[in-house]
Design a protein around this motif. Sequence first.
Motif, PDB file in Angstrom:
ATOM      1  N   ASP A  52      43.527  36.442  45.905  1.00 29.04           N
ATOM      2  CA  ASP A  52      44.809  35.093  46.429  1.00 29.04           C
ATOM      3  C   ASP A  52      45.808  35.587  45.468  1.00 29.04           C
ATOM      4  O   ASP A  52      45.649  36.283  44.263  1.00 29.04           O
ATOM      5  N   ASP A  53      47.556  34.764  45.581  1.00 28.39           N
ATOM      6  CA  ASP A  53      47.872  34.894  44.148  1.00 28.39           C
ATOM      7  C   ASP A  53      47.637  34.050  43.129  1.00 28.39           C
ATOM      8  O   ASP A  53      47.894  33.172  42.897  1.00 28.39           O
ATOM      9  N   GLN A  54      47.173  34.393  42.102  1.00 29.26           N
ATOM     10  CA  GLN A  54      46.590  34.413  40.624  1.00 29.26           C
ATOM     11  C   GLN A  54      47.558  33.988  39.748  1.00 29.26           C
ATOM     12  O   GLN A  54      47.292  33.642  38.610  1.00 29.26           O
ATOM     13  N   THR A  55      49.233  33.134  40.207  1.00 35.29           N
ATOM     14  CA  THR A  55      49.842  32.889  39.270  1.00 35.29           C
ATOM     15  C   THR A  55      49.784  31.402  38.426  1.00 35.29           C
ATOM     16  O   THR A  55      49.833  31.335  38.391  1.00 35.29           O
ATOM     17  N   GLN A  56      49.116  31.333  39.942  1.00 27.52           N
ATOM     18  CA  GLN A  56      48.733  29.634  39.377  1.00 27.52           C
ATOM     19  C   GLN A  56      47.783  29.328  39.014  1.00 27.52           C
ATOM     20  O   GLN A  56      46.421  29.889  38.959  1.00 27.52           O
ATOM     21  N   ASP A  57      47.448  28.590  37.811  1.00 28.21           N
ATOM     22  CA  ASP A  57      46.661  27.694  37.127  1.00 28.21           C
ATOM     23  C   ASP A  57      45.387  27.806  37.938  1.00 28.21           C
ATOM     24  O   ASP A  57      44.199  27.841  38.000  1.00 28.21           O
ATOM     25  N   LYS A  58      45.600  26.471  39.069  1.00 34.70           N
ATOM     26  CA  LYS A  58      44.699  25.939  39.640  1.00 34.70           C
ATOM     27  C   LYS A  58      43.656  27.484  40.376  1.00 34.70           C
ATOM     28  O   LYS A  58      42.500  27.620  40.892  1.00 34.70           O
ATOM     29  N   ILE A  59      44.139  28.181  41.171  1.00 37.24           N
ATOM     30  CA  ILE A  59      44.467  29.180  41.747  1.00 37.24           C
ATOM     31  C   ILE A  59      43.454  29.955  41.104  1.00 37.24           C
ATOM     32  O   ILE A  59      42.017  30.750  41.382  1.00 37.24           O
ATOM     33  N   ILE A  67      41.554  29.250  38.000  1.00 33.94           N
ATOM     34  CA  ILE A  67      40.372  29.179  37.210  1.00 33.94           C
ATOM     35  C   ILE A  67      39.797  28.627  38.737  1.00 33.94           C
ATOM     36  O   ILE A  67      37.936  29.615  38.051  1.00 33.94           O
ATOM     37  N   GLU A  68      39.734  28.635  40.160  1.00 30.33           N
ATOM     38  CA  GLU A  68      39.277  28.817  41.456  1.00 30.33           C
ATOM     39  C   GLU A  68      38.447  30.048  40.904  1.00 30.33           C
ATOM     40  O   GLU A  68      37.058  30.551  41.213  1.00 30.33           O
ATOM     41  N   THR A  69      38.960  31.020  41.091  1.00 29.09           N
ATOM     42  CA  THR A  69      38.587  32.143  40.981  1.00 29.09           C
ATOM     43  C   THR A  69      37.939  32.879  39.554  1.00 29.09           C
ATOM     44  O   THR A  69      36.946  33.602  40.166  1.00 29.09           O
ATOM     45  N   ASP A  70      38.355  31.980  38.888  1.00 26.86           N
ATOM     46  CA  ASP A  70      37.177  32.547  38.041  1.00 26.86           C
ATOM     47  C   ASP A  70      35.223  31.658  37.798  1.00 26.86           C
ATOM     48  O   ASP A  70      34.616  32.395  37.881  1.00 26.86           O
ATOM     49  N   ALA A  71      35.871  30.622  38.384  1.00 29.97           N
ATOM     50  CA  ALA A  71      34.467  30.449  38.933  1.00 29.97           C
ATOM     51  C   ALA A  71      33.791  31.248  40.162  1.00 29.97           C
ATOM     52  O   ALA A  71      32.209  30.975  40.423  1.00 29.97           O
ATOM     53  N   ILE A  72      34.388  31.250  40.808  1.00 33.37           N
ATOM     54  CA  ILE A  72      33.913  31.933  42.163  1.00 33.37           C
ATOM     55  C   ILE A  72      33.398  33.748  41.736  1.00 33.37           C
ATOM     56  O   ILE A  72      32.479  34.178  41.850  1.00 33.37           O
ATOM     57  N   LEU A  73      34.550  34.857  40.591  1.00 38.70           N
ATOM     58  CA  LEU A  73      33.462  35.641  40.187  1.00 38.70           C
ATOM     59  C   LEU A  73      32.156  35.463  39.270  1.00 38.70           C
ATOM     60  O   LEU A  73      31.701  36.647  39.208  1.00 38.70           O
ATOM     61  N   ALA A  74      32.229  34.218  38.389  1.00 40.72           N
ATOM     62  CA  ALA A  74      31.632  33.878  37.729  1.00 40.72           C
ATOM     63  C   ALA A  74      29.894  33.797  38.647  1.00 40.72           C
ATOM     64  O   ALA A  74      28.848  34.430  38.671  1.00 40.72           O
ATOM     65  N   ILE A  75      30.088  33.228  40.285  1.00 44.64           N
ATOM     66  CA  ILE A  75      29.001  32.906  40.484  1.00 44.64           C
ATOM     67  C   ILE A  75      28.622  34.407  41.122  1.00 44.64           C
ATOM     68  O   ILE A  75      27.523  34.706  41.185  1.00 44.64           O
TER      69      ILE A  75
END
Length: 101
Positions: free
Chosen positions: A15-22, A24-32
Amino acid sequence: MRIYMDVCCLNRPFDDQTQDKIRIETDAILAILKRCITGEWKLVSSEVLDIEIEKTPDLWKKSKVYELYKLACEKIILNDKIISERWKSKKLALNRLIVYI
């Protein structure tokens, strides 16, 4: 530990990574997912995910999601018990909503 991610989770890194919320969620998903890659955790797939991923209209995103989906080492096959539990949880959620109203 067994981890089940829905299609929204699997799509989030694309998804568009320019939004902080997205982001942060991406970082969490990638860590998992990293823990799944190392074998510390196990990613679980399902027949439902098969159907939902196939409905993805963006072909590039669909192919990327399938790459992540390949990390799954176990697949949940729908059966009557799973379907019954799902309906019970939906009914419970609806009853909680009615109580709050």
